[in-house]
Motif scaffolding. Structure first.
Motif, PDB file in Angstrom:
ATOM      1  N   TYR A  57     -52.073  -6.661 -17.509  1.00 52.38           N
ATOM      2  CA  TYR A  57     -52.064  -5.327 -17.278  1.00 52.38           C
ATOM      3  C   TYR A  57     -52.735  -4.635 -17.822  1.00 52.38           C
ATOM      4  O   TYR A  57     -53.281  -4.965 -19.007  1.00 52.38           O
ATOM      5  N   GLU A  58     -53.555  -3.457 -17.296  1.00 49.85           N
ATOM      6  CA  GLU A  58     -54.388  -2.970 -17.930  1.00 49.85           C
ATOM      7  C   GLU A  58     -53.836  -1.922 -18.995  1.00 49.85           C
ATOM      8  O   GLU A  58     -54.580  -1.931 -20.267  1.00 49.85           O
ATOM      9  N   VAL A  59     -52.552  -1.938 -19.231  1.00 44.41           N
ATOM     10  CA  VAL A  59     -51.936  -0.963 -20.442  1.00 44.41           C
ATOM     11  C   VAL A  59     -51.894  -2.073 -21.741  1.00 44.41           C
ATOM     12  O   VAL A  59     -51.751  -1.674 -22.604  1.00 44.41           O
ATOM     13  N   GLU A  60     -51.958  -3.381 -21.376  1.00 40.53           N
ATOM     14  CA  GLU A  60     -51.991  -4.202 -22.493  1.00 40.53           C
ATOM     15  C   GLU A  60     -53.422  -4.515 -23.175  1.00 40.53           C
ATOM     16  O   GLU A  60     -53.229  -5.447 -24.320  1.00 40.53           O
ATOM     17  N   THR A  61     -54.290  -3.840 -22.777  1.00 36.21           N
ATOM     18  CA  THR A  61     -55.756  -3.939 -23.343  1.00 36.21           C
ATOM     19  C   THR A  61     -55.621  -2.884 -24.681  1.00 36.21           C
ATOM     20  O   THR A  61     -55.119  -2.028 -24.798  1.00 36.21           O
ATOM     21  N   VAL A  62     -56.279  -3.544 -25.839  1.00 38.29           N
ATOM     22  CA  VAL A  62     -56.304  -2.680 -27.140  1.00 38.29           C
ATOM     23  C   VAL A  62     -57.696  -3.068 -27.749  1.00 38.29           C
ATOM     24  O   VAL A  62     -58.487  -3.889 -27.110  1.00 38.29           O
ATOM     25  N   ALA A  63     -58.084  -1.862 -28.424  1.00 36.40           N
ATOM     26  CA  ALA A  63     -59.270  -1.835 -29.138  1.00 36.40           C
ATOM     27  C   ALA A  63     -59.288  -3.276 -30.229  1.00 36.40           C
ATOM     28  O   ALA A  63     -58.363  -3.686 -30.780  1.00 36.40           O
ATOM     29  N   LEU A  64     -60.349  -4.065 -30.149  1.00 40.27           N
ATOM     30  CA  LEU A  64     -60.797  -5.208 -31.075  1.00 40.27           C
ATOM     31  C   LEU A  64     -61.544  -5.015 -32.109  1.00 40.27           C
ATOM     32  O   LEU A  64     -62.906  -4.696 -31.749  1.00 40.27           O
ATOM     33  N   ASN A  65     -60.988  -4.457 -33.156  1.00 39.51           N
ATOM     34  CA  ASN A  65     -61.718  -4.089 -34.433  1.00 39.51           C
ATOM     35  C   ASN A  65     -62.249  -5.227 -35.182  1.00 39.51           C
ATOM     36  O   ASN A  65     -61.570  -5.670 -36.372  1.00 39.51           O
ATOM     37  N   LEU A  66     -63.307  -5.899 -34.882  1.00 37.23           N
ATOM     38  CA  LEU A  66     -63.599  -7.238 -35.476  1.00 37.23           C
ATOM     39  C   LEU A  66     -64.390  -7.159 -36.687  1.00 37.23           C
ATOM     40  O   LEU A  66     -65.193  -6.144 -36.764  1.00 37.23           O
ATOM     41  N   ALA A  67     -64.455  -8.132 -37.222  1.00 37.36           N
ATOM     42  CA  ALA A  67     -65.195  -8.048 -38.786  1.00 37.36           C
ATOM     43  C   ALA A  67     -65.475  -9.547 -39.121  1.00 37.36           C
ATOM     44  O   ALA A  67     -65.047 -10.360 -38.712  1.00 37.36           O
ATOM     45  N   VAL A  68     -66.477  -9.767 -39.875  1.00 40.18           N
ATOM     46  CA  VAL A  68     -66.850 -11.024 -40.481  1.00 40.18           C
ATOM     47  C   VAL A  68     -66.324 -11.090 -41.920  1.00 40.18           C
ATOM     48  O   VAL A  68     -67.041 -10.128 -42.590  1.00 40.18           O
TER      49      VAL A  68
END
Length: 249
Positions: A68-79
Motif C-alpha cells: 500500500y502507498e501508505v507503507e512507503t518510508v524514506a530510506l536513510n541509507l549509509a555505508v
C-alpha cells in the motif's frame, strides 16, 4: 560492530470469530495479531462463510503480499564500518536496528499498514519474504501447500520457460486461484498454473550499490557475500524443484 540478526513473523494462525474486538470506530481488531478489518467487510465474510479465515472479500481483491502507498518510508541509507564484513564496510541505515538484516543482507524498510491506496505493481518486502519462508498463499496468507498432493502451486499470466527454476513470486493456494483469475486483469486474459514439491532460498532481488557506478537492480545469490554487503534487498528469490504445468482450475 557485530553483525545484526533479524527476526521473522510467525507462521499463519487462523483468526477465529471470538478473537476480534469491535472498538466502535468501524474497525475490528484481532486480539493476537493486531490486524484490523472493516466491520462491513467482516459481516459480508460471515454471510459467505469465510469469517474464520483471514481471506475475506477484501483480501480476495487485494492480495496479502501487495504493498500500500501508505507503507512507503524514506530510506536513510549509509555505508558503515563493520569488522565482520569482508570489505570492512557494509550498507546500513543511519539508525540501524537488528531486524534490518535477515540472511546476512539489509532489507528495505516498509510500514505494515494495509489500508488506503494499493500499489499493485509492488510487493511488500516483509510480507513477500514471510510468504516465501513459511509457504503461505500470497492472496489469503493461509497455507499454500495442497494437503492432497503435498505440492505448492503458482498462477502466472504467461507461460514459464521450461528452464526456469528461480521465482520471487510467492505461491497461491488452489482455493484462491479461481478468485485470482476473476479479480486480476492479467489473469483474466491468460492464466497458467504450475506446481512444485518444494523450494529453498536462493538469493534476493535488490538494489546493489557500487562506488564505481549507479545503483543497479540485480538478482544476488546468498553465496555472493561481497555483493550482499552492499545490497538493499526487496524480495526473496527461491530455487524451485520440479516445476510442472497443471490444469487451470
Amino acid at each position: 560492530m557485530t553483525q545484526p540478526t533479524g527476526t521473522l513473523a510467525p507462521p499463519y494462525v487462523p483468526e477465529r470469530d471470538h478473537e476480534w474486538r469491535d472498538d466502535g470506530t468501524g474497525l475490528l481488531t484481532h486480539l493476537a495479531s493486531g490486524r484490523t478489518r472493516a466491520v462491513a467487510t467482516y459481516r459480508q465474510a460471515l454471510i459467505v462463510g469465510t469469517a474464520d479465515r483471514s481471506m475475506t472479500t477484501t483480501a480476495i481483491r487485494v492480495p496479502y503480499v501487495v504493498a500500500y502507498e501508505v507503507e512507503t518510508v524514506a530510506l536513510n541509507l549509509a555505508v558503515i564500518h563493520d569488522v565482520w564484513a569482508l570489505s570492512g564496510r557494509r550498507l546500513s541505515y543511519a539508525d540501524p536496528v537488528g531486524s534490518d538484516w535477515v540472511m546476512g543482507v539489509l532489507w528495505a524498510r516498509q510500514k505494515c499498514d494495509r489500508r488506503g491506496k494499493v500499489n499493485y505493481e509492488e510487493m511488500h518486502t516483509l510480507r513477500q519474504r514471510e510468504c516465501m519462508l513459511y509457504r503461505l498463499c500470497q492472496v489469503c496468507e493461509g497455507p499454500a501447500i495442497n494437503p492432497g498432493t503435498g505440492r505448492l502451486s503458482w498462477v502466472f499470466h504467461e507461460e514459464v520457460p521450461a528452464a526456469s527454476d528461480r521465482l520471487s513470486k510467492p505461491p497461491t493456494c488452489l482455493r484462491c486461484i479461481p478468485k485470482a483469475r476473476i479479480t486480476c486483469p492479467y489473469l483474466q486474459c491468460e492464466a497458467h498454473v504450475y506446481t512444485s514439491p518444494d523450494y529453498e532460498p536462493w538469493g534476493v532481488k535488490g538494489t546493489v550499490f557500487s562506488a564505481s557506478g549507479w545503483p543497479t537492480l540485480q538478482d544476488v545469490p546468498l553465496t555472493d557475500l561481497c555483493t550482499l554487503e552492499f545490497t538493499l534487498a526487496r524480495a526473496l528469490i527461491v530455487h524451485v524443484s520440479n516445476l510442472l504445468p497443471e490444469r487451470v482450475p
